[in-house]
Design an enzyme around this catalytic site. Structure first.
Site, PDB file in Angstrom:
ATOM      1  N   PHE A 126       0.811  -1.216   0.000  1.00 52.11           N
ATOM      2  CA  PHE A 126       0.000   0.000   0.000  1.00 52.11           C
ATOM      3  C   PHE A 126       0.846   1.269   0.000  1.00 52.11           C
ATOM      4  O   PHE A 126       0.311   2.375   0.082  1.00 52.11           O
ATOM      5  CB  PHE A 126      -0.975  -0.012   1.177  1.00 52.11           C
ATOM      6  CG  PHE A 126      -2.196  -0.893   0.958  1.00 52.11           C
ATOM      7  CD1 PHE A 126      -2.389  -1.583  -0.230  1.00 52.11           C
ATOM      8  CD2 PHE A 126      -3.146  -1.039   1.962  1.00 52.11           C
ATOM      9  CE1 PHE A 126      -3.510  -2.388  -0.432  1.00 52.11           C
ATOM     10  CE2 PHE A 126      -4.268  -1.840   1.771  1.00 52.11           C
ATOM     11  CZ  PHE A 126      -4.450  -2.506   0.575  1.00 52.11           C
ATOM     12  N   ASN A 178       8.473  -3.392   2.413  1.00 54.84           N
ATOM     13  CA  ASN A 178       9.424  -2.642   1.583  1.00 54.84           C
ATOM     14  C   ASN A 178       8.905  -1.246   1.252  1.00 54.84           C
ATOM     15  O   ASN A 178       8.748  -0.864   0.092  1.00 54.84           O
ATOM     16  CB  ASN A 178       9.766  -3.424   0.306  1.00 54.84           C
ATOM     17  CG  ASN A 178       8.563  -3.830  -0.509  1.00 54.84           C
ATOM     18  OD1 ASN A 178       7.479  -4.039   0.036  1.00 54.84           O
ATOM     19  ND2 ASN A 178       8.743  -3.955  -1.812  1.00 54.84           N
ATOM     20  N   ASP A 213      -0.763  -9.558  -4.303  1.00 55.44           N
ATOM     21  CA  ASP A 213       0.484  -8.818  -4.448  1.00 55.44           C
ATOM     22  C   ASP A 213       0.187  -7.424  -5.029  1.00 55.44           C
ATOM     23  O   ASP A 213       0.920  -6.912  -5.870  1.00 55.44           O
ATOM     24  CB  ASP A 213       1.488  -9.560  -5.327  1.00 55.44           C
ATOM     25  CG  ASP A 213       2.917  -9.027  -5.180  1.00 55.44           C
ATOM     26  OD1 ASP A 213       3.167  -8.249  -4.239  1.00 55.44           O
ATOM     27  OD2 ASP A 213       3.772  -9.384  -6.013  1.00 55.44           O
TER      28      ASP A 213
END
Length: 446
Positions: free
Chosen positions: A64, A95, A310
């Protein structure tokens, strides 16, 4: 708004069965499931009229983009898109910028979500080559799992030190989720493509650069480490038929090692690169039609336990970059994933109950999510009412993700989403998202 909602004349899909029932929600929980329930005083009554009532999807893999990349997306915008797509709980990857690899950054992300998330939220802790002490000391009640990038992707979190990997697999106290690609193999393939094409590498080369062999070598290594150290391993986003041999078929119960694929790998193949180009560029890469067919078989056999997204939004301007090395990888998918998953039932690849097992039950079990993922009395009322007979055409004007596009644009799926409840509060009425501040942090039975 009433704290009591009665849903009547529904067809519940839960734990391998489809059955006609009413369902009563009180104070955010499923209070009663029974064939006929009288409406309590003051209740809001919803007549499902024979439509199917599902547990909300738990998406175990989203990006997000907050903090640090909010020009693409943020927790508020993407969780709104998730709700409109029937995703009532999400697990966000580490990440970000800065990465979520220590207690302070985890606390920061949790604080952002507490103020802005429209769906229930959980966060991964990230592994690096030098944060093993943070992993050992992390509060396991605050994370859904640990993410290891065993192949380089978006962000700089590649873990390629063998001693570090061994220590993580030995000492981690939560499920380990891995991105499995061999970076040295990918780099060698890229060098060959540069020799052949120079700076004009076509996107059609993507599944050969991020190749089957690169995926298999890394997945095989992760499975071997998990077996050696007795770790709970969940290999994310499988893209190849060959990798399936690493995983056991059958129900997920009792498995230490599980696997997931993402919805786009079941609907697209390398045949789609000429028309969609960078819009379907992702890591690991969408591969051959034979891989897509193999993955569908793997889902049916139970070698693949979970379906996810994903979800990784990039702007259209970024996707329009013509240099293969600069065009980013990732697709926005949370608003389309439930419809695309239900389409697998329409197409005869899975039955409806199997779809719900893969998108709701199994994520809850794998990550030890407390009181969600099932239609059970006493569980949180995260629910989705769907019409399997009314199609939905994906168009840009309906997209709620901040980037404003979908790789499924122009496709028609055979189902539609009528209503979504988050912790008993109506959060989507089939047309608009309704925010009540009802979202909660995921809790875990650890």
């Amino acid at each position: 708004m009433s704290d009591i909602t009665l849903i009547t004349n529904a067809r519940l899909v839960n734990e391998g069965e489809i059955f006609e029932s009413d369902l009563l929600i009180r104070n955010g929980r499923i209070e009663t499931i029974a064939s006929q329930i009288s409406a309590p005083e003051g209740a809001t009554v919803v007549d499902a009229a024979g439509r199917h009532l599902l547990p909300g999807m738990i998406d175990d893999q989203v990006h997000f983009r907050e903090p640090g990349m909010t020009h693409k997306a943020n927790i508020h915008t993407e969780s709104r898109a998730a709700i409109a797509g029937g995703v009532t709980s999400f697990m966000d990857m580490p990440n970000t910028k800065p990465p979520c690899v220590n207690a302070a950054e985890l606390a920061n992300k949790r604080a952002i979500a507490a103020k802005s998330a429209a769906a229930n939220w959980g966060f991964y802790f990230g592994a690096t080559n030098d944060n093993i002490e943070d992993i050992r000391s992390m509060d396991t009640s605050l994370v859904c799992g640990l993410k290891i990038f065993m192949g380089a992707s978006t962000g700089n979190m590649l873990v390629d030190d063998d001693d570090t990997l061994a220590a993580i697999f030995r000492d981690c106290r939560v499920p380990i989720s891995t991105h499995c690609e061999s970076t040295p193999m990918i780099q060698a393939n890229l060098e060959k493509a540069l020799e052949k094409y120079g700076d004009d590498i076509p996107v059609e080369e993507h599944p050969y650069i991020r190749s089957e062999a690169a995926c298999y070598a890394s997945s095989e290594k992760a499975v071997a480490l998990a077996k050696e150290h007795g770790a709970r391993l969940h290999v994310l986003h499988l893209t190849t038929a060959r990798e399936l041999e690493l995983f056991e078929p059958g129900p997920m119960a009792g498995k230490q090692i599980t696997a997931e694929t993402c919805i786009h790998f079941l609907h697209f193949s390398a045949d789609d690169y000429p028309t969609l180009g960078n819009l379907i560029k992702c890591n690991p890469a969408i591969k051959m039609r034979s891989d897509r067919d193999g993955l569908l078989a793997g889902v049916r056999e139970g070698r693949i336990d979970i379906l996810a997204t994903d979800h990784a939004p990039h702007t259209l301007e970024e996707k329009a970059l013509t240099d293969y090395r600069k065009a980013p990888s990732g697709l926005p998918l949370v608003q389309d994933v439930l419809l695309a998953s239900l389409e697998l039932a329409h197409q005869g690849h899975l039955d409806l109950a199997e779809v719900i097992t893969k998108i709701a039950h199994n994520p809850a079990i794998r990550f030890e999510v407390e009181n969600r993922g099932f239609l059970r009395e006493g569980y949180a009322a995260d629910l989705v009412l769907v019409d399997l007979d009314t199609p939905t055409t994906i168009s840009r004007d309906r997209v709620l993700s901040k980037v404003g596009w979908s790789p499924f644009e122009g496709r028609t799926f055979g189902s539609s989403i009528n209503s979504v409840w988050i912790n008993g509060a109506l959060a989507f009425d089939g047309e608009k998202v309704i925010e009540h501040g009802a979202a909660q942090p995921l809790t875990y039975t650890r």
